[in-house]
Design a protein around this motif. Structure first.
Motif, PDB file in Angstrom:
ATOM      1  N   ASP A 109      -5.217 -23.942  -8.353  1.00 39.71           N
ATOM      2  CA  ASP A 109      -6.571 -23.782  -7.829  1.00 39.71           C
ATOM      3  C   ASP A 109      -7.366 -25.030  -8.184  1.00 39.71           C
ATOM      4  OD1 ASP A 109      -6.080 -21.219  -6.832  1.00 39.71           O
ATOM      5  OD2 ASP A 109      -6.420 -20.339  -8.798  1.00 39.71           O
ATOM      6  N   SER A 110      -7.134 -26.104  -7.446  1.00 42.64           N
ATOM      7  CA  SER A 110      -7.687 -27.405  -7.795  1.00 42.64           C
ATOM      8  C   SER A 110      -9.210 -27.432  -7.800  1.00 42.64           C
ATOM      9  CB  SER A 110      -7.142 -28.480  -6.857  1.00 42.64           C
ATOM     10  OG  SER A 110      -7.514 -28.185  -5.520  1.00 42.64           O
ATOM     11  N   ILE A 111      -9.862 -26.564  -7.036  1.00 37.91           N
ATOM     12  CA  ILE A 111     -11.326 -26.558  -7.053  1.00 37.91           C
ATOM     13  C   ILE A 111     -11.859 -26.249  -8.452  1.00 37.91           C
ATOM     14  CG2 ILE A 111     -11.572 -24.148  -6.346  1.00 37.91           C
ATOM     15  CD1 ILE A 111     -14.058 -25.119  -4.743  1.00 37.91           C
ATOM     16  N   PHE A 112     -11.170 -25.375  -9.172  1.00 37.04           N
ATOM     17  CA  PHE A 112     -11.613 -25.046 -10.525  1.00 37.04           C
ATOM     18  C   PHE A 112     -11.414 -26.222 -11.470  1.00 37.04           C
ATOM     19  CE2 PHE A 112     -10.571 -20.790  -8.799  1.00 37.04           C
ATOM     20  CZ  PHE A 112     -11.864 -20.292  -8.808  1.00 37.04           C
ATOM     21  N   TYR A 113     -10.348 -26.978 -11.287  1.00 37.25           N
ATOM     22  CA  TYR A 113     -10.092 -28.133 -12.142  1.00 37.25           C
ATOM     23  C   TYR A 113     -11.113 -29.232 -11.911  1.00 37.25           C
ATOM     24  CZ  TYR A 113      -5.745 -25.861 -13.284  1.00 37.25           C
ATOM     25  OH  TYR A 113      -4.823 -24.953 -13.713  1.00 37.25           O
ATOM     26  N   ARG A 114     -11.746 -29.259 -10.740  1.00 38.39           N
ATOM     27  CA  ARG A 114     -12.817 -30.222 -10.478  1.00 38.39           C
ATOM     28  C   ARG A 114     -14.169 -29.663 -10.888  1.00 38.39           C
ATOM     29  NH1 ARG A 114     -10.615 -30.980  -4.808  1.00 38.39           N
ATOM     30  NH2 ARG A 114     -12.273 -29.499  -4.405  1.00 38.39           N
ATOM     31  N   LEU A 115     -14.373 -28.383 -10.663  1.00 36.36           N
ATOM     32  CA  LEU A 115     -15.679 -27.768 -10.875  1.00 36.36           C
ATOM     33  C   LEU A 115     -16.020 -27.553 -12.345  1.00 36.36           C
ATOM     34  CD1 LEU A 115     -17.961 -26.653  -9.104  1.00 36.36           C
ATOM     35  CD2 LEU A 115     -16.878 -24.424  -9.252  1.00 36.36           C
ATOM     36  N   PHE A 116     -15.104 -27.014 -13.119  1.00 38.85           N
ATOM     37  CA  PHE A 116     -15.397 -26.687 -14.517  1.00 38.85           C
ATOM     38  C   PHE A 116     -15.767 -27.901 -15.365  1.00 38.85           C
ATOM     39  CE2 PHE A 116     -12.726 -22.583 -14.187  1.00 38.85           C
ATOM     40  CZ  PHE A 116     -13.794 -21.915 -13.603  1.00 38.85           C
ATOM     41  N   PHE A 161     -13.347 -27.866 -21.482  1.00 38.05           N
ATOM     42  CA  PHE A 161     -12.355 -27.520 -20.477  1.00 38.05           C
ATOM     43  C   PHE A 161     -11.403 -28.687 -20.284  1.00 38.05           C
ATOM     44  CE2 PHE A 161     -10.741 -27.519 -16.145  1.00 38.05           C
ATOM     45  CZ  PHE A 161     -10.186 -26.252 -16.083  1.00 38.05           C
ATOM     46  N   ALA A 162     -10.115 -28.392 -20.257  1.00 41.46           N
ATOM     47  CA  ALA A 162      -9.110 -29.424 -20.016  1.00 41.46           C
ATOM     48  C   ALA A 162      -7.981 -28.830 -19.189  1.00 41.46           C
ATOM     49  CB  ALA A 162      -8.557 -29.951 -21.335  1.00 41.46           C
ATOM     50  N   SER A 163      -7.422 -29.651 -18.356  1.00 41.90           N
ATOM     51  CA  SER A 163      -6.246 -29.244 -17.595  1.00 41.90           C
ATOM     52  C   SER A 163      -5.031 -29.700 -18.389  1.00 41.90           C
ATOM     53  CB  SER A 163      -6.272 -29.902 -16.218  1.00 41.90           C
ATOM     54  OG  SER A 163      -5.115 -29.578 -15.510  1.00 41.90           O
ATOM     55  N   VAL A 164      -4.261 -28.756 -18.885  1.00 41.67           N
ATOM     56  CA  VAL A 164      -3.142 -29.059 -19.766  1.00 41.67           C
ATOM     57  C   VAL A 164      -1.846 -28.636 -19.097  1.00 41.67           C
ATOM     58  CG1 VAL A 164      -2.130 -28.602 -22.024  1.00 41.67           C
ATOM     59  CG2 VAL A 164      -4.610 -28.693 -21.768  1.00 41.67           C
ATOM     60  N   GLU A 165      -0.866 -29.517 -19.138  1.00 44.11           N
ATOM     61  CA  GLU A 165       0.440 -29.199 -18.567  1.00 44.11           C
ATOM     62  C   GLU A 165       1.413 -28.927 -19.700  1.00 44.11           C
ATOM     63  OE1 GLU A 165       3.965 -31.338 -15.953  1.00 44.11           O
ATOM     64  OE2 GLU A 165       1.929 -32.120 -15.879  1.00 44.11           O
ATOM     65  N   VAL A 166       2.146 -27.839 -19.586  1.00 43.50           N
ATOM     66  CA  VAL A 166       3.150 -27.488 -20.575  1.00 43.50           C
ATOM     67  C   VAL A 166       4.517 -27.602 -19.914  1.00 43.50           C
ATOM     68  CG1 VAL A 166       4.027 -25.678 -22.079  1.00 43.50           C
ATOM     69  CG2 VAL A 166       1.565 -25.908 -21.721  1.00 43.50           C
ATOM     70  N   LYS A 167       5.367 -28.415 -20.497  1.00 42.48           N
ATOM     71  CA  LYS A 167       6.723 -28.563 -19.973  1.00 42.48           C
ATOM     72  C   LYS A 167       7.657 -27.749 -20.841  1.00 42.48           C
ATOM     73  CE  LYS A 167       6.026 -33.020 -17.912  1.00 42.48           C
ATOM     74  NZ  LYS A 167       6.506 -34.377 -17.749  1.00 42.48           N
ATOM     75  N   GLN A 168       8.565 -27.082 -20.198  1.00 37.77           N
ATOM     76  CA  GLN A 168       9.473 -26.190 -20.902  1.00 37.77           C
ATOM     77  C   GLN A 168      10.898 -26.507 -20.477  1.00 37.77           C
ATOM     78  OE1 GLN A 168       8.293 -22.135 -20.491  1.00 37.77           O
ATOM     79  NE2 GLN A 168      10.230 -21.338 -21.175  1.00 37.77           N
ATOM     80  N   THR A 169      11.769 -26.745 -21.458  1.00 35.50           N
ATOM     81  CA  THR A 169      13.154 -27.072 -21.117  1.00 35.50           C
ATOM     82  C   THR A 169      14.033 -25.839 -21.021  1.00 35.50           C
ATOM     83  OG1 THR A 169      13.652 -27.433 -23.442  1.00 35.50           O
ATOM     84  CG2 THR A 169      13.014 -29.350 -22.160  1.00 35.50           C
TER      85      THR A 169
END
Length: 51
Positions: A4-11, A34-42
Motif C-alpha cells: 500500500d504505497s500511498i501509506f508509505y508516502r503519507l505517514f 514511521f519507517a518502511s522496514v524490509e525483513v528478509k528471511q532465508t
C-alpha cells in the motif's frame, strides 16, 4: 510484492493522520517515528503442527 504505497508516502509526510485514522490524539505522532522496514528471511520453520 504488492504494498500500500500511498501509506508509505503519507505517514512520513503527515504522521498525525495515522493517529486520526485510529481515533487517537494527533499529538501522539510527536512521540513516534514511521519507517518502511524490509525483513528478509532465508528459512521459515514451523515449531509444531497439529494435523
Amino acid at each position: 510484492m504488492k504494498t500500500d504505497s500511498i501509506f508509505y508516502r503519507l505517514f512520513p509526510e503527515i504522521p498525525s493522520i495515522f493517529f486520526k485514522l485510529i481515533g487517537n490524539s494527533p499529538q501522539l505522532a510527536e512521540l513516534h517515528q514511521f519507517a518502511s522496514v524490509e525483513v528478509k528471511q532465508t528459512a521459515f520453520r514451523l515449531v509444531g503442527v497439529l494435523s
